[in-house]
Design a protein around this motif. Structure first.
Motif: not given
Length: 451
Positions: A3-9
């Motif tokens: 989710y960290k990568a998802y929200f950063q994207t």
């Protein structure tokens, strides 16, 4: 799922969406902004639909609309009702804003706009957290409902009736609210107590016209003098409210209470420096945290009358006005407090003056036991994301509808805030620290999975 990568994207996309909402001046207190409040509700409804929520509906009230949505496809799992508000405070004084309040601007890792932290920015986190789970996993770990109103900043006059009438629609195992703050940067907090609220106006009148201070000065009553005398009678020299019976129903703090408040007490000297104060003020015998979290108050919010333009005008004003709010704790009854203040005012009006009292909003105080299991789940989620366990606090602010949710729906209320105390909510240059925008999304996802 990462989710960290998802929200950063998706970060820029999410912030741009939020900025569009923040650009709508949904000021519920000002009638000229009623179309804007409705527009903000419509924006919210459309955003909930795009996020994957179902049964989205704008419920009209006698005031501003309530927006409802749900996603109920987790049989056997708990149902969480997310509450928030899309209305905002007036922006006065406008000249103290560094950038226009409805033209969102990013500076130094902060998003500036009216409503950025109270409460559009925080309720937006829940929408995007739910959307992320649906995008990543196609299903939610819990059943979710949203109930977002447009009148919190004017005391939620229509929401209690909606709750009573729609108990089945809103039925839930827990109510989740993000309209509070962390203790300080990097130190999360879960609010287990909110003060109640009541408000009133006082109007003082003397002669039937303003008078020349040379021809009449010293011989007729002055409305401003009368108002100052009347307001001064409301407190003693030690900061206690002098209204008879004001402290009835206020619980005395135990040693355990003092110890708990000590955990959330910050550096009072730093606080003074930050606020540009020589001294703090308040009821004698209590710390700042105790005064603002566990003790009732009576505050003057506005006092006005007479000539206020540039230069001098030698006039004796015929009228003066004051706006007063009280924060209440324990079993203080808002209506009872208003009646007692009104009685005090009428019995202390100086000779030659007449007073009128107008009563306004009322809200009960709220408390919940920190050991409640779902609060412990919230604490675990904060600890996972922020790396430190949150402090359970009792906050000085009032969200009157929280007590109503708890009572009418018979469900625990989880106050998981992501703002900071110094983000100027209700003041010029309101902002939201984007560090907590990022961490808040992750915390909400973690919490929903733990529930």
């Amino acid at each position: 799922m990462d989710y960290k990568a998802y929200f950063q994207t998706h970060r820029d996309q999410h912030l741009n969406e939020l900025k569009k909402w923040l650009s709508i001046p949904s000021i519920s207190a000002l009638s000229e902004h009623k179309p804007d409040v409705k527009r903000a509700a419509e924006w919210l409804a459309e955003t909930l639909k795009k996020a994957g929520l179902e049964n989205v509906k704008i419920h009209e009230t006698n005031g501003h609309p309530i927006v409802y949505a749900d996603h109920l496809h987790a049989p056997g799992q708990p149902t969480v009702l997310v509450y928030g508000h899309y209305d905002v405070q007036p922006v006065d004084p406008l000249n103290l804003w560094d950038t226009p309040p409805f033209e969102p601007a990013e500076r130094d890792g902060k998003l500036y706009a009216r409503g950025a932290t109270d409460d559009k920015g925080q309720i937006f986190l829940h929408i995007k957290a739910v959307e992320a789970i649906l995008q990543q996993e196609k299903q939610l770990p819990v059943n979710i409902k949203f109930c977002v109103e447009g009148e919190e900043e004017v005391g939620s006059p229509n929401l209690p009736k909606f709750l009573e009438a729609q108990q089945e629609l809103l039925k839930a195992d827990a109510v989740l609210i993000s309209d509070t703050s962390l203790l300080e940067k990097g130190k999360p907090a879960i609010c287990t107590g909110l003060r109640g609220l009541c408000s009133l106006e006082v109007h003082v009148h003397t002669a039937n016209t303003d008078l020349h201070s040379g021809s009449y000065g010293g011989g007729v009553p002055n409305a401003l003098h009368a108002m100052v005398s009347l307001l001064d009678s409301l407190h003693d020299a030690k900061g206690r409210v002098t209204v008879e019976g004001f402290y009835e129903g206020v619980p005395e703090l135990t040693e355990a209470d003092h110890a708990e408040f000590a955990k959330q007490s910050g550096d009072e000297n730093k606080l003074k420096r930050d606020l540009g104060l020589d001294e703090l003020y308040g009821e004698e015998g209590y710390t700042f945290a105790e005064r603002t979290g566990a003790r009732p108050t009576l505050e003057l919010n506005g006092v006005y009358g007479g000539f206020q333009g540039e230069g001098s005008k030698t006039v004796i004003p015929k009228e003066a006005h004051a706006k007063i709010t009280c924060r209440l704790v324990g079993h203080q009854d808002p209506q009872d407090i208003l009646n007692k203040i009104e009685k005090h005012i009428y019995s202390h009006v100086p000779t030659g003056a007449k007073a009128t009292v107008i009563q306004f909003e009322k809200g009960n105080a709220f408390t919940i036991d920190p050991s409640t299991p779902i609060l412990q789940k919230a604490a675990e989620a904060y600890e996972e994301v922020y790396g430190t366990r949150p402090v359970f606090t009792r906050d000085g602010g009032s969200i009157p509808i929280v007590e109503t949710f708890s009572r009418v729906l018979a469900a625990p209320v989880v106050c998981m805030g992501f703002g900071l105390p110094d983000e100027n909510l209700h003041a010029p240059n309101e902002h939201f620290n984007l560090e907590n925008f990022d961490l808040g999304l992750l915390t909400i996802v973690d919490f929903l999975k733990r529930v």
